[in-house]
Design a protein around this motif. Structure first.
Motif, PDB file in Angstrom:
ATOM      1  N   ARG A  70       0.843  -1.201   0.000  1.00 21.48           N
ATOM      2  CA  ARG A  70       0.000   0.000   0.000  1.00 21.48           C
ATOM      3  C   ARG A  70       0.877   1.249   0.000  1.00 21.48           C
ATOM      4  NH1 ARG A  70      -2.845  -0.929   4.353  1.00 21.48           N
ATOM      5  NH2 ARG A  70      -4.507  -1.952   3.190  1.00 21.48           N
ATOM      6  N   ARG A 122       0.935   4.027  -2.956  1.00 24.58           N
ATOM      7  CA  ARG A 122       0.604   5.416  -2.617  1.00 24.58           C
ATOM      8  C   ARG A 122       1.741   6.361  -2.969  1.00 24.58           C
ATOM      9  NH1 ARG A 122      -2.726   5.173   3.113  1.00 24.58           N
ATOM     10  NH2 ARG A 122      -4.586   4.198   2.226  1.00 24.58           N
ATOM     11  N   ARG A 144       1.787   6.792  -6.809  1.00 23.37           N
ATOM     12  CA  ARG A 144       0.710   7.670  -7.265  1.00 23.37           C
ATOM     13  C   ARG A 144       1.025   9.125  -6.918  1.00 23.37           C
ATOM     14  NH1 ARG A 144      -3.968   5.852  -9.250  1.00 23.37           N
ATOM     15  NH2 ARG A 144      -5.062   7.716  -8.550  1.00 23.37           N
ATOM     16  N   ARG A 185      -4.131  13.696  -6.861  1.00 22.51           N
ATOM     17  CA  ARG A 185      -3.607  13.439  -5.517  1.00 22.51           C
ATOM     18  C   ARG A 185      -4.623  13.769  -4.428  1.00 22.51           C
ATOM     19  NH1 ARG A 185      -0.669  11.194  -1.672  1.00 22.51           N
ATOM     20  NH2 ARG A 185       0.308  12.587  -0.214  1.00 22.51           N
ATOM     21  N   TRP A 224      -7.833  13.729  -4.449  1.00 19.64           N
ATOM     22  CA  TRP A 224      -8.907  12.735  -4.383  1.00 19.64           C
ATOM     23  C   TRP A 224      -8.395  11.420  -3.814  1.00 19.64           C
ATOM     24  CZ3 TRP A 224     -13.014  15.315  -4.273  1.00 19.64           C
ATOM     25  CH2 TRP A 224     -13.114  16.487  -5.013  1.00 19.64           C
ATOM     26  N   ASP A 225      -7.141  11.076  -4.083  1.00 24.41           N
ATOM     27  CA  ASP A 225      -6.530   9.902  -3.438  1.00 24.41           C
ATOM     28  C   ASP A 225      -6.491  10.098  -1.923  1.00 24.41           C
ATOM     29  OD1 ASP A 225      -6.067   8.500  -5.759  1.00 24.41           O
ATOM     30  OD2 ASP A 225      -3.916   8.889  -5.817  1.00 24.41           O
ATOM     31  N   PHE A 251      -8.397  11.934  -0.066  1.00 24.52           N
ATOM     32  CA  PHE A 251      -9.749  11.790   0.490  1.00 24.52           C
ATOM     33  C   PHE A 251     -10.188  10.331   0.506  1.00 24.52           C
ATOM     34  CE2 PHE A 251     -11.020  16.317  -0.967  1.00 24.52           C
ATOM     35  CZ  PHE A 251     -10.367  16.860   0.116  1.00 24.52           C
ATOM     36  N   ARG A 252      -9.968   9.622  -0.584  1.00 26.46           N
ATOM     37  CA  ARG A 252     -10.406   8.213  -0.692  1.00 26.46           C
ATOM     38  C   ARG A 252      -9.695   7.343   0.339  1.00 26.46           C
ATOM     39  NH1 ARG A 252      -9.576   7.672  -5.646  1.00 26.46           N
ATOM     40  NH2 ARG A 252      -7.508   6.792  -5.596  1.00 26.46           N
ATOM     41  N   TRP A 253      -8.413   7.585   0.552  1.00 29.37           N
ATOM     42  CA  TRP A 253      -7.644   6.777   1.500  1.00 29.37           C
ATOM     43  C   TRP A 253      -7.849   7.253   2.941  1.00 29.37           C
ATOM     44  CZ3 TRP A 253      -2.822   7.681  -1.941  1.00 29.37           C
ATOM     45  CH2 TRP A 253      -2.890   6.861  -3.062  1.00 29.37           C
ATOM     46  N   GLN A 254      -8.564   8.365   3.102  1.00 27.80           N
ATOM     47  CA  GLN A 254      -8.842   8.964   4.407  1.00 27.80           C
ATOM     48  C   GLN A 254      -7.570   9.199   5.225  1.00 27.80           C
ATOM     49  OE1 GLN A 254     -12.224   7.508   6.523  1.00 27.80           O
ATOM     50  NE2 GLN A 254     -13.547   7.888   4.785  1.00 27.80           N
ATOM     51  N   TYR A 288     -14.488  15.027   5.698  1.00 33.06           N
ATOM     52  CA  TYR A 288     -14.572  13.992   4.659  1.00 33.06           C
ATOM     53  C   TYR A 288     -15.969  13.931   4.045  1.00 33.06           C
ATOM     54  CZ  TYR A 288     -10.073  11.938   5.964  1.00 33.06           C
ATOM     55  OH  TYR A 288      -8.751  11.727   6.189  1.00 33.06           O
TER      56      TYR A 288
END
Length: 124
Positions: free
Chosen positions: A33, A37, A40, A50, A52-53, A55-58, A106
């Protein structure tokens, strides 16, 4: 995750002739992971993905916090009058402080355009 899955997914992309990247052999999920990460973050840094990544990965409450510093500008008048001193010593001027509060930051409202197309919310 095993090597066969890596070869069928991530390494398939990395192995393309125009990419020239070595195969990933790490099968530990936590380490993998972090590798993905980091890639990316580096590869998509200027493509607007970046955030949005994050936010998605919190992980925003960990990486979107702290002081914001401007570009280095030695001997700048604004820097010399700042109450905040650049801890790196690179004469960057203090811009402000960024804070991200979990969990409320979030959660975003559903856009009105999406609400309007939802048949369960219509007042026909």
């Amino acid at each position: 995750i095993d090597q066969a899955l890596l070869d069928a997914t991530i390494n398939k992309v990395r192995g393309r002739a125009d990419v020239h990247m070595p195969a990933i052999t790490e099968t530990n999920v936590d380490k993998l992971r972090e590798i993905v990460r980091h890639e990316r973050r580096v590869e998509l840094a200027y493509e607007g993905i970046r955030l949005w990544d994050i936010f998605r990965w919190q992980i925003a409450d960990k990486v979107l916090v702290g002081k914001i510093w401007g570009a280095p500008y030695p001997n700048a008048a604004k820097y010399s009058s700042s109450k905040e001193i650049d801890p790196t010593g690179k004469c960057r001027w203090y811009v402000g402080k960024r804070s991200f509060r979990a969990p409320q930051d979030y959660i975003w409202p559903v856009p009105l355009s999406e609400q309007n197309i939802n048949p369960n919310l219509r007042e026909d």
